[in-house]
Design a protein around this motif. Structure first.
Motif, short mmCIF file in Angstrom:
data_model
loop_
_atom_site.label_atom_id
_atom_site.label_comp_id
_atom_site.label_asym_id
_atom_site.label_seq_id
_atom_site.Cartn_x
_atom_site.Cartn_y
_atom_site.Cartn_z
N GLU A 60 63.63 46.74 47.03
CA GLU A 60 62.82 47.31 47.86
C GLU A 60 63.41 47.41 49.51
OE1 GLU A 60 58.13 47.66 48.83
OE2 GLU A 60 58.99 46.12 49.26
N ALA A 61 64.10 46.28 50.02
CA ALA A 61 64.61 46.47 51.13
C ALA A 61 65.88 47.65 51.26
CB ALA A 61 65.12 45.13 51.77
N LEU A 62 66.48 47.54 50.39
CA LEU A 62 67.69 48.58 50.12
C LEU A 62 67.10 49.87 50.33
CD1 LEU A 62 70.08 47.33 47.34
CD2 LEU A 62 70.68 47.78 49.62
N VAL A 63 66.24 50.20 49.33
CA VAL A 63 65.62 51.55 49.23
C VAL A 63 65.19 51.96 50.68
CG1 VAL A 63 63.77 53.11 48.30
CG2 VAL A 63 65.11 51.59 46.94
N ALA A 65 65.98 50.81 53.52
CA ALA A 65 66.92 51.14 54.61
C ALA A 65 67.66 52.48 54.31
CB ALA A 65 68.01 49.98 54.42
N ALA A 66 67.83 52.54 53.07
CA ALA A 66 68.47 54.18 52.85
C ALA A 66 67.56 55.08 52.97
CB ALA A 66 68.66 54.18 51.18
N MET A 67 66.36 54.80 52.97
CA MET A 67 65.32 56.20 53.40
C MET A 67 65.20 56.11 54.92
SD MET A 67 61.01 56.40 52.36
CE MET A 67 61.36 56.61 50.89
N GLU A 68 65.37 55.16 55.61
CA GLU A 68 65.12 55.48 56.92
C GLU A 68 66.19 56.39 57.59
OE1 GLU A 68 65.46 51.34 58.30
OE2 GLU A 68 63.52 51.36 59.13
N GLY A 69 67.43 56.22 57.17
CA GLY A 69 68.60 57.18 57.87
C GLY A 69 68.14 58.70 57.55
N LEU A 70 67.81 59.14 56.24
CA LEU A 70 67.20 60.22 55.69
C LEU A 70 66.06 60.89 56.64
CD1 LEU A 70 67.88 60.34 51.85
CD2 LEU A 70 69.20 61.32 53.85
N LEU A 71 65.24 60.17 57.04
CA LEU A 71 63.89 60.64 57.57
C LEU A 71 64.05 60.58 58.92
CD1 LEU A 71 61.42 58.92 55.19
CD2 LEU A 71 62.27 61.28 54.97
N ASP A 72 65.12 60.40 59.48
CA ASP A 72 65.09 60.06 61.15
C ASP A 72 64.85 61.56 61.82
OD1 ASP A 72 65.33 57.56 61.13
OD2 ASP A 72 67.61 57.32 61.41
N ALA A 110 59.37 56.09 46.55
CA ALA A 110 58.25 55.66 47.36
C ALA A 110 56.93 55.87 46.53
CB ALA A 110 58.01 56.53 48.26
N VAL A 111 56.99 57.01 45.32
CA VAL A 111 55.77 57.16 44.49
C VAL A 111 55.75 55.87 43.50
CG1 VAL A 111 54.74 58.52 42.83
CG2 VAL A 111 55.35 59.59 45.33
N ALA A 112 57.03 55.87 42.85
CA ALA A 112 57.22 54.96 41.79
C ALA A 112 56.94 53.48 42.18
CB ALA A 112 58.59 54.96 41.19
N GLN A 113 57.06 52.98 43.35
CA GLN A 113 57.13 51.77 43.83
C GLN A 113 55.39 51.38 44.19
OE1 GLN A 113 60.09 49.88 46.12
NE2 GLN A 113 61.78 50.83 44.79
N GLY A 114 54.67 52.50 44.18
CA GLY A 114 53.54 52.37 44.57
C GLY A 114 53.33 51.86 46.05
N PRO A 115 52.06 51.34 46.32
CA PRO A 115 51.93 50.67 47.66
C PRO A 115 52.89 49.65 48.02
CG PRO A 115 49.86 50.80 46.66
CD PRO A 115 50.79 51.37 45.47
N GLY A 116 53.57 49.63 49.20
CA GLY A 116 54.46 48.73 49.55
C GLY A 116 55.30 49.40 50.77
N GLU A 117 56.11 48.71 50.97
CA GLU A 117 56.95 49.01 52.20
C GLU A 117 57.71 50.32 52.22
OE1 GLU A 117 58.32 49.14 56.07
OE2 GLU A 117 57.03 47.64 55.37
N VAL A 118 58.35 50.71 50.96
CA VAL A 118 58.73 51.90 50.97
C VAL A 118 57.84 53.07 51.10
CG1 VAL A 118 59.90 53.75 49.21
CG2 VAL A 118 60.49 51.20 49.32
N ALA A 119 56.83 53.06 50.50
CA ALA A 119 55.69 54.15 50.63
C ALA A 119 55.11 54.21 51.94
CB ALA A 119 54.34 53.81 49.75
#
Length: 197
Positions: A60-63, A65-72, A110-119
């Motif tokens: 989850e931490a990997l996902v 981190a990967a998401m942060e750069g794309l959504l900046d 984000a959808v697949a992992q449900g409520p959590g840090e990614v979402a």
């Protein structure tokens, strides 16, 4: 010939991080969140698995981190003097991100992992991307282009929800004429009607 690994010796840091996060996005695009493997990420990035776990202890931490750069770079505050143009400019970066294989993969994660840090991260970044909507609505209302009582937050949900549906459920491109059509429908619903104060 031996390939020198990116994490062998000094310097460490940014090159390793960039390589790993690019590998995560590629893995997500190919296999989805459920198929994400730290071993494959490390091999693709040409780093030791321990280098990955040292920085990101969970998948989850990997996902995240990967998401942060794309959504900046989603945030924009358009003011073209026309509500349709402003809404289109506001949601186009979101649709363009969602149309990319890595962007779509991160939305699926984000959808697949449900409520959590990614979402939570996805929600925070999308909210930041549409944060200008109250100002946009106020300017449109002053021009007579926004009906009293129309909630800007609901307009955002309609537009972003339509983009996510298009990508995640239909597997189709959410940009171009399709996005313009969704914005046109939305504008039709928020324009003042006869008898509105």
């Amino acid at each position: 010939m031996t390939v020198r690994r990116r994490d062998a010796g000094r310097p460490r840091g940014a090159p390793v991080v960039d390589a790993v996060l690019a590998a995560v996005r590629a893995e997500l695009a190919e296999r989805g969140a459920e198929g994400l493997s730290v071993e494959r990420v490390a091999a693709r990035a040409e780093v030791n698995k321990t280098s990955v776990y040292r920085r990101w202890p969970t998948r989850e931490a990997l996902v995240v981190a990967a998401m942060e750069g794309l959504l900046d770079d989603l945030s924009t505050d358009p003011d073209h003097g026309d509500v349709r143009s402003d809404l289109l400019a506001l949601v186009t970066p979101i649709a363009e991100l969602a149309a990319r294989p890595d962007g779509a993969a991160l939305l699926r994660a984000a959808v697949a992992q449900g409520p959590g840090e990614v979402a939570r991260l996805a929600t925070r970044r999308l909210e930041a991307g549409v944060r200008p909507i109250p100002g946009l609505a106020a300017r449109a209302a002053a021009r007579g282009q926004w009906r009293p009582g129309v909630d800007p937050g609901q307009v955002v949900l309609v537009l972003v929800g339509a983009i996510m549906h298009r990508v995640l459920l239909e597997g189709a491109d959410p940009t171009g004429a399709w996005l313009e059509g969704v914005v046109d429908l939305t504008v039709t619903g928020l324009l003042p009607r006869p008898g509105d104060d």
